[in-house]
Enzyme design. Sequence first.
Site, PDB file in Angstrom:
ATOM      1  N   HIS A  69       0.849  -1.197   0.000  1.00 31.06           N
ATOM      2  CA  HIS A  69       0.000   0.000   0.000  1.00 31.06           C
ATOM      3  C   HIS A  69       0.878   1.238   0.000  1.00 31.06           C
ATOM      4  O   HIS A  69       1.945   1.261   0.639  1.00 31.06           O
ATOM      5  CB  HIS A  69      -0.974   0.002   1.182  1.00 31.06           C
ATOM      6  N   ASP A  71      -0.212   4.363   0.913  1.00 27.81           N
ATOM      7  CA  ASP A  71      -0.576   5.387   1.903  1.00 27.81           C
ATOM      8  C   ASP A  71       0.136   5.127   3.228  1.00 27.81           C
ATOM      9  O   ASP A  71       0.580   4.005   3.505  1.00 27.81           O
ATOM     10  CB  ASP A  71      -2.095   5.478   2.095  1.00 27.81           C
ATOM     11  N   GLU A 133      -5.135   1.862   2.430  1.00 26.63           N
ATOM     12  CA  GLU A 133      -5.068   0.647   3.247  1.00 26.63           C
ATOM     13  C   GLU A 133      -5.246   0.994   4.716  1.00 26.63           C
ATOM     14  O   GLU A 133      -5.907   0.293   5.471  1.00 26.63           O
ATOM     15  CB  GLU A 133      -3.717  -0.058   3.034  1.00 26.63           C
ATOM     16  N   GLU A 134      -4.623   2.104   5.118  1.00 27.68           N
ATOM     17  CA  GLU A 134      -4.586   2.456   6.547  1.00 27.68           C
ATOM     18  C   GLU A 134      -5.947   2.913   7.072  1.00 27.68           C
ATOM     19  O   GLU A 134      -6.107   3.103   8.268  1.00 27.68           O
ATOM     20  CB  GLU A 134      -3.535   3.559   6.786  1.00 27.68           C
ATOM     21  N   GLU A 161       4.258  -6.089   4.064  1.00 27.68           N
ATOM     22  CA  GLU A 161       4.132  -5.399   5.353  1.00 27.68           C
ATOM     23  C   GLU A 161       5.321  -5.814   6.220  1.00 27.68           C
ATOM     24  O   GLU A 161       5.849  -6.924   6.074  1.00 27.68           O
ATOM     25  CB  GLU A 161       2.822  -5.817   6.056  1.00 27.68           C
ATOM     26  N   HIS A 355       3.778   3.382  12.343  1.00 27.09           N
ATOM     27  CA  HIS A 355       2.780   4.307  12.914  1.00 27.09           C
ATOM     28  C   HIS A 355       3.361   5.177  14.029  1.00 27.09           C
ATOM     29  O   HIS A 355       2.622   5.885  14.690  1.00 27.09           O
ATOM     30  CB  HIS A 355       1.550   3.549  13.449  1.00 27.09           C
TER      31      HIS A 355
HETATM   32 ZN   LIG Z   1       0.946  -1.289   6.363  1.00 30.57          ZN
END
Ligand SMILES: [Zn+2]
Length: 382
Positions: A69, A71, A133-134, A161, A355
């Site tokens: 992803h 984003d 995705e997030e 990931e 994150h």
């Molecule tokens: Zn991710």
Amino acid sequence: MNSRELLAKLVGFDTTSRESNLHLIEFVRDYLAGFGVPCELIFNEPRSKANLFATLGPPQVPGIVLSGHTDVVPVDGQAWSVAPFELSEHDGKLYGRGTADMKGYIACVLAAVPRFLAAPLRMPLHIALSYDEEVGCLGVRSLLAELERRPHKPLLCIIGEPTELKPVLGHKGKLAMRCDVHGAACHSAYAPQGVNAIEYAAELIGELGRIGARLRRPELHDPRFDPPYSTVQTGLISGGKALNIVPADCRFDFEVRALPNQDPRQVAEQLRHFAQQQLVPRMQAVDGASGIGFSELSAYPGLATDADSQAARWIAQFCGSSEFGTVAFGTEGGLFDAVGIPTVICGPGSMDQGHKPDEFVSLAQLAGCDAMLERLASALQR
Ligand SMILES: [Zn+2]
């Protein structure tokens, strides 16, 4: 460009989910065009974001998807000690938003394109990049709808990931729900004449706790996951105006994190049944306009790829380990799996850094991912 140089480019695009990802997508499109590789863009409705899909090698046979992803999560309110959208290096680590989750993998895949083209490949490699995705694995759904229409279904999807390049075969599914309790207000001195929305919400949340307790029964455990059972939790609640007014409204949000073989919607269904059977008749005996409503906020399926499958054997070969694990976070993997594409998770970096402020991927992890893709290229060589 090598993977590090490409990562610097990718991190430079602020692709926080609320922003457009088109600058990044156009960069990748032009990069691939430089190697004569065409790609398809699948846009969202307002054409502010796009998925990208490209094929290297012979398109007329089933192949392998390398998926990520584009984003990233916001940096708002986080104490970064470096510029988040500018790659910086310190002590063998590359810092920037998305370095671990998951532009590092995308950079390695792009850096490997000349190697894949030179192989030459006996089956195609597809590059699949998604958006949003997030915020609930939203963007990839239109890409998968497109793939489902094609005659050849890919044999494997590797989602990069961050797993520190360990092969991961599963994660739980998730369902996020909202419940709105609508009661009837009155002066609190006459409380029995009203319908107290907060108190009915409390009964519903209590029932969620009992449902959660039933999901913890040992016979339902799957030791591959941590915790080894499905969980339910209420995370937000609001309601009421003043202590001397019986509250007319209460809203709460809850989520179910379900083992891949369990349907999280069954939890919502059980709660709805409890509401209809136990609570709504009592509420409506006082005020006919009161009631309880449920709405789904987001959902993605779990993933549980068989350790004896071809997909598992492949990823073990490419990443050099057959110590299969699971992860606590969700991915687009369950959605790929749901359209019949066997999926594994394996990528550079760790979600311990994802994150967070000062997110990083180590140069060693990036080099490890380059090596994994080199083994993939050798394995698919004609
Ligand atoms: Zn991710």
